[in-house]
Scaffold this motif. Sequence first.
Motif, PDB file in Angstrom:
ATOM      1  N   LYS A 161       0.831  -1.200   0.000  1.00 44.35           N
ATOM      2  CA  LYS A 161       0.000   0.000   0.000  1.00 44.35           C
ATOM      3  C   LYS A 161       0.869   1.255   0.000  1.00 44.35           C
ATOM      4  N   PHE A 162       0.273   2.355  -0.460  1.00 48.10           N
ATOM      5  CA  PHE A 162       0.945   3.654  -0.537  1.00 48.10           C
ATOM      6  C   PHE A 162       2.225   3.574  -1.368  1.00 48.10           C
ATOM      7  N   PHE A 163       2.130   2.934  -2.514  1.00 52.54           N
ATOM      8  CA  PHE A 163       3.301   2.838  -3.391  1.00 52.54           C
ATOM      9  C   PHE A 163       2.829   2.850  -4.844  1.00 52.54           C
ATOM     10  N   GLY A 164       2.556   4.053  -5.349  1.00 58.17           N
ATOM     11  CA  GLY A 164       2.136   4.213  -6.735  1.00 58.17           C
ATOM     12  C   GLY A 164       3.317   4.446  -7.657  1.00 58.17           C
ATOM     13  N   PRO A 165       3.063   4.669  -8.949  1.00 60.88           N
ATOM     14  CA  PRO A 165       4.137   4.835  -9.940  1.00 60.88           C
ATOM     15  C   PRO A 165       5.083   5.998  -9.657  1.00 60.88           C
ATOM     16  N   THR A 166       4.539   7.110  -9.143  1.00 59.33           N
ATOM     17  CA  THR A 166       5.395   8.261  -8.851  1.00 59.33           C
ATOM     18  C   THR A 166       6.294   7.974  -7.652  1.00 59.33           C
ATOM     19  N   THR A 167       5.724   7.354  -6.627  1.00 54.99           N
ATOM     20  CA  THR A 167       6.524   6.948  -5.471  1.00 54.99           C
ATOM     21  C   THR A 167       7.579   5.938  -5.884  1.00 54.99           C
ATOM     22  N   ALA A 168       7.188   5.018  -6.758  1.00 60.33           N
ATOM     23  CA  ALA A 168       8.126   4.006  -7.236  1.00 60.33           C
ATOM     24  C   ALA A 168       9.305   4.654  -7.959  1.00 60.33           C
ATOM     25  N   TYR A 169       9.028   5.670  -8.775  1.00 63.16           N
ATOM     26  CA  TYR A 169      10.123   6.307  -9.509  1.00 63.16           C
ATOM     27  C   TYR A 169      11.050   7.078  -8.574  1.00 63.16           C
ATOM     28  N   ALA A 170      10.468   7.760  -7.578  1.00 63.28           N
ATOM     29  CA  ALA A 170      11.302   8.461  -6.599  1.00 63.28           C
ATOM     30  C   ALA A 170      12.201   7.475  -5.853  1.00 63.28           C
ATOM     31  N   PHE A 171      11.665   6.316  -5.538  1.00 64.36           N
ATOM     32  CA  PHE A 171      12.451   5.254  -4.896  1.00 64.36           C
ATOM     33  C   PHE A 171      13.584   4.811  -5.820  1.00 64.36           C
ATOM     34  N   MET A 172      13.289   4.609  -7.087  1.00 63.59           N
ATOM     35  CA  MET A 172      14.296   4.165  -8.046  1.00 63.59           C
ATOM     36  C   MET A 172      15.412   5.193  -8.183  1.00 63.59           C
ATOM     37  N   GLN A 173      15.047   6.468  -8.199  1.00 67.15           N
ATOM     38  CA  GLN A 173      16.060   7.526  -8.268  1.00 67.15           C
ATOM     39  C   GLN A 173      16.963   7.503  -7.040  1.00 67.15           C
ATOM     40  N   ALA A 174      16.351   7.396  -5.882  1.00 68.26           N
ATOM     41  CA  ALA A 174      17.108   7.504  -4.634  1.00 68.26           C
ATOM     42  C   ALA A 174      18.016   6.309  -4.388  1.00 68.26           C
ATOM     43  N   MET A 175      17.553   5.117  -4.745  1.00 70.34           N
ATOM     44  CA  MET A 175      18.280   3.895  -4.444  1.00 70.34           C
ATOM     45  C   MET A 175      19.222   3.443  -5.566  1.00 70.34           C
ATOM     46  N   GLY A 176      19.365   4.284  -6.594  1.00 68.33           N
ATOM     47  CA  GLY A 176      20.353   4.018  -7.621  1.00 68.33           C
ATOM     48  C   GLY A 176      19.917   3.115  -8.747  1.00 68.33           C
ATOM     49  N   LEU A 177      18.622   2.774  -8.816  1.00 71.72           N
ATOM     50  CA  LEU A 177      18.148   1.972  -9.951  1.00 71.72           C
ATOM     51  C   LEU A 177      18.162   2.792 -11.223  1.00 71.72           C
ATOM     52  N   VAL A 178      18.045   4.110 -11.068  1.00 69.99           N
ATOM     53  CA  VAL A 178      18.283   5.037 -12.174  1.00 69.99           C
ATOM     54  C   VAL A 178      19.211   6.129 -11.655  1.00 69.99           C
ATOM     55  N   ASN A 179      19.940   6.748 -12.546  1.00 69.38           N
ATOM     56  CA  ASN A 179      20.851   7.826 -12.161  1.00 69.38           C
ATOM     57  C   ASN A 179      20.328   9.121 -12.763  1.00 69.38           C
ATOM     58  N   ASP A 180      19.624   9.901 -11.950  1.00 70.70           N
ATOM     59  CA  ASP A 180      19.079  11.167 -12.426  1.00 70.70           C
ATOM     60  C   ASP A 180      19.838  12.371 -11.900  1.00 70.70           C
ATOM     61  N   HIS A 181      21.087  12.171 -11.481  1.00 70.45           N
ATOM     62  CA  HIS A 181      21.949  13.326 -11.284  1.00 70.45           C
ATOM     63  C   HIS A 181      22.151  13.974 -12.652  1.00 70.45           C
ATOM     64  N   THR A 182      21.983  15.272 -12.720  1.00 70.40           N
ATOM     65  CA  THR A 182      22.062  15.964 -14.004  1.00 70.40           C
ATOM     66  C   THR A 182      23.502  16.064 -14.510  1.00 70.40           C
ATOM     67  N   GLU A 183      23.617  16.398 -15.778  1.00 70.92           N
ATOM     68  CA  GLU A 183      24.936  16.421 -16.428  1.00 70.92           C
ATOM     69  C   GLU A 183      25.905  17.387 -15.749  1.00 70.92           C
ATOM     70  N   ASP A 184      25.388  18.469 -15.184  1.00 68.17           N
ATOM     71  CA  ASP A 184      26.267  19.455 -14.564  1.00 68.17           C
ATOM     72  C   ASP A 184      26.510  19.184 -13.080  1.00 68.17           C
ATOM     73  N   CYS A 185      26.035  18.040 -12.593  1.00 67.33           N
ATOM     74  CA  CYS A 185      26.199  17.694 -11.178  1.00 67.33           C
ATOM     75  C   CYS A 185      27.457  16.857 -10.977  1.00 67.33           C
ATOM     76  N   PHE A 186      28.249  17.214  -9.983  1.00 68.94           N
ATOM     77  CA  PHE A 186      29.512  16.508  -9.767  1.00 68.94           C
ATOM     78  C   PHE A 186      29.286  15.071  -9.298  1.00 68.94           C
ATOM     79  N   CYS A 187      28.060  14.765  -8.840  1.00 67.13           N
ATOM     80  CA  CYS A 187      27.774  13.411  -8.355  1.00 67.13           C
ATOM     81  C   CYS A 187      27.406  12.438  -9.474  1.00 67.13           C
ATOM     82  N   ARG A 188      27.116  12.955 -10.650  1.00 66.70           N
ATOM     83  CA  ARG A 188      26.651  12.048 -11.709  1.00 66.70           C
ATOM     84  C   ARG A 188      27.688  10.969 -12.019  1.00 66.70           C
ATOM     85  N   GLN A 189      28.935  11.378 -12.223  1.00 70.27           N
ATOM     86  CA  GLN A 189      29.969  10.405 -12.543  1.00 70.27           C
ATOM     87  C   GLN A 189      30.262   9.507 -11.353  1.00 70.27           C
TER      88      GLN A 189
END
Length: 206
Positions: A161-189
């Motif tokens: 419960k309480f886990f929709g598509p938007t919450t799922a994507y935020a989780f994926m971003q935070a836990m490293g399943l996707v890398n959404d650090h922007t190109e100008d961010c020193f953390c991306r690499q």
Amino acid sequence: MNEYVGRCFWGSNDEMYIRYHDTEWGYPVDNDIRLFEKVCLEGFQSGLSWLTILRKRENFRTAFDGFDFHKVAQYGPDDVDRLLQDSGIVRHRGKIEATINNAARAIELEKEFGTLAAYFWQFEPSPKDRPQHVTEAEVRKLAQTDMSKAFAKDLKKRGWKFFGPTTAYAFMQAMGLVNDHTEDCFCRQKALDARAKFTPPKPKHG
């Protein structure tokens, strides 16, 4: 004066946010407790800012036994009442009860897949489905993806419960399943390097 360091647009307006952005967000995680904690906190964050939750995170950890889902799954009505009286967390009955429910569902996943991480990392998009250049505009408009929809749909089918598509994507971003650090961010690499060294756990029956 400190030398300017490029960061994601959202990660440089608060000291706690900066630390979270620089050291946690977007780096791959395979620790089941941390993964379960993030699922729960993303649920509590619904309708609020993440910074609000981040400031209360230690209180949440204390209130929910460090997000040990084996312990949380045993919570009963007295625990719900205790949590509803805890001013250090978000006192929302539905979200509290969802966390307890999801703890029991997490144990089911652990039994089926071996670890929560083995289940969650199945939803990492393939490199061909991810943009090679991530801009602020793309991150701002990207609230969910086909993979996050499939992720949320599967968990809903499993009783979460309480886990929709938007919450799922935020989780994926935070836990490293996707890398959404922007190109100008020193953390991306740094996040890319961490992912290159990371071996996602595989389901025990996979």
